[in-house]
Motif scaffolding. Structure first.
Motif, PDB file in Angstrom:
ATOM      1  N   CYS A  47      45.135 -14.153  31.299  1.00  0.00           N
ATOM      2  CA  CYS A  47      45.023 -14.888  32.571  1.00  0.00           C
ATOM      3  C   CYS A  47      43.932 -14.315  33.477  1.00  0.00           C
ATOM      4  O   CYS A  47      43.622 -14.892  34.511  1.00  0.00           O
ATOM      5  N   PHE A  48      43.373 -13.165  33.096  1.00  0.00           N
ATOM      6  CA  PHE A  48      42.253 -12.539  33.820  1.00  0.00           C
ATOM      7  C   PHE A  48      42.596 -11.988  35.196  1.00  0.00           C
ATOM      8  O   PHE A  48      41.715 -11.667  35.986  1.00  0.00           O
ATOM      9  N   VAL A  49      43.885 -11.882  35.472  1.00  0.00           N
ATOM     10  CA  VAL A  49      44.274 -11.259  36.734  1.00  0.00           C
ATOM     11  C   VAL A  49      43.793  -9.808  36.731  1.00  0.00           C
ATOM     12  O   VAL A  49      43.705  -9.171  35.682  1.00  0.00           O
ATOM     13  N   ALA A  50      43.449  -9.307  37.900  1.00  0.00           N
ATOM     14  CA  ALA A  50      43.019  -7.914  38.007  1.00  0.00           C
ATOM     15  C   ALA A  50      44.223  -6.985  37.864  1.00  0.00           C
ATOM     16  O   ALA A  50      45.261  -7.207  38.476  1.00  0.00           O
ATOM     17  N   ILE A  51      44.072  -5.966  37.053  1.00  0.00           N
ATOM     18  CA  ILE A  51      45.122  -4.966  36.855  1.00  0.00           C
ATOM     19  C   ILE A  51      44.584  -3.634  37.358  1.00  0.00           C
ATOM     20  O   ILE A  51      43.539  -3.179  36.921  1.00  0.00           O
ATOM     21  N   ALA A  52      45.296  -3.052  38.299  1.00  0.00           N
ATOM     22  CA  ALA A  52      44.885  -1.741  38.810  1.00  0.00           C
ATOM     23  C   ALA A  52      45.984  -0.737  38.460  1.00  0.00           C
ATOM     24  O   ALA A  52      46.391  -0.655  37.311  1.00  0.00           O
ATOM     25  N   ARG A  53      46.459  -0.013  39.434  1.00  0.00           N
ATOM     26  CA  ARG A  53      47.492   0.992  39.137  1.00  0.00           C
ATOM     27  C   ARG A  53      48.875   0.377  39.253  1.00  0.00           C
ATOM     28  O   ARG A  53      49.572   0.536  40.235  1.00  0.00           O
ATOM     29  N   GLN A  54      49.247  -0.315  38.229  1.00  0.00           N
ATOM     30  CA  GLN A  54      50.532  -0.994  38.196  1.00  0.00           C
ATOM     31  C   GLN A  54      50.968  -1.086  36.744  1.00  0.00           C
ATOM     32  O   GLN A  54      50.188  -0.831  35.835  1.00  0.00           O
ATOM     33  N   GLU A  55      52.211  -1.479  36.545  1.00  0.00           N
ATOM     34  CA  GLU A  55      52.708  -1.619  35.187  1.00  0.00           C
ATOM     35  C   GLU A  55      51.911  -2.693  34.447  1.00  0.00           C
ATOM     36  O   GLU A  55      51.643  -3.762  34.995  1.00  0.00           O
ATOM     37  N   ALA A  56      51.514  -2.390  33.210  1.00  0.00           N
ATOM     38  CA  ALA A  56      50.759  -3.338  32.402  1.00  0.00           C
ATOM     39  C   ALA A  56      50.893  -2.915  30.940  1.00  0.00           C
ATOM     40  O   ALA A  56      51.617  -1.970  30.625  1.00  0.00           O
ATOM     41  N   TYR A  57      50.207  -3.623  30.060  1.00  0.00           N
ATOM     42  CA  TYR A  57      50.228  -3.290  28.642  1.00  0.00           C
ATOM     43  C   TYR A  57      48.809  -3.067  28.172  1.00  0.00           C
ATOM     44  O   TYR A  57      47.894  -3.786  28.562  1.00  0.00           O
ATOM     45  N   ARG A  58      48.661  -2.064  27.316  1.00  0.00           N
ATOM     46  CA  ARG A  58      47.337  -1.698  26.853  1.00  0.00           C
ATOM     47  C   ARG A  58      47.270  -1.672  25.339  1.00  0.00           C
ATOM     48  O   ARG A  58      48.222  -1.274  24.674  1.00  0.00           O
ATOM     49  N   SER A  59      46.137  -2.095  24.784  1.00  0.00           N
ATOM     50  CA  SER A  59      45.889  -1.996  23.357  1.00  0.00           C
ATOM     51  C   SER A  59      44.423  -1.648  23.189  1.00  0.00           C
ATOM     52  O   SER A  59      43.562  -2.482  23.419  1.00  0.00           O
ATOM     53  N   GLU A  60      44.137  -0.435  22.769  1.00  0.00           N
ATOM     54  CA  GLU A  60      42.752   0.022  22.677  1.00  0.00           C
ATOM     55  C   GLU A  60      42.053  -0.242  24.009  1.00  0.00           C
ATOM     56  O   GLU A  60      42.481   0.255  25.026  1.00  0.00           O
TER      57      GLU A  60
END
Ligand SMILES: [Zn+2]
Length: 77
Positions: A47-60
């Motif tokens: 969705c291209f929302v900006a992710i900063a210092r918050q819960e999220a998911y990462r892959s590489e």
């Protein structure tokens, strides 16, 4: 005529969205409480929302917001 879908507040073209979801489903995601990269923010690949210092998911090098993870990648059928 292109169809647009509302995803987490963003209007995203249907075919583009499906391609991004397919890509997201091909990755292994790790939950994180915040990014540890030097950029001030990253963008969810769906969705291209900006992710900063918050819960999220990462892959590489890819990132996914919690909304897209729960709605598209880990959706309960
Ligand atoms: Zn997202």
């Amino acid at each position: 005529m292109a169809e647009y879908v509302d995803v987490n507040g963003a209007q995203i073209e249907q075919g583009f969205l499906e391609a991004n979801i397919a890509e997201a489903r091909s990755y292994d995601w790790v939950r994180t409480d915040g990014m540890d990269v030097t950029d001030d923010h990253v963008h969810c690949i769906v969705c291209f929302v900006a992710i900063a210092r918050q819960e999220a998911y990462r892959s590489e090098s890819a990132w996914l917001c919690t909304y897209c993870y729960s709605h598209f990648v880990n959706a309960k059928a």
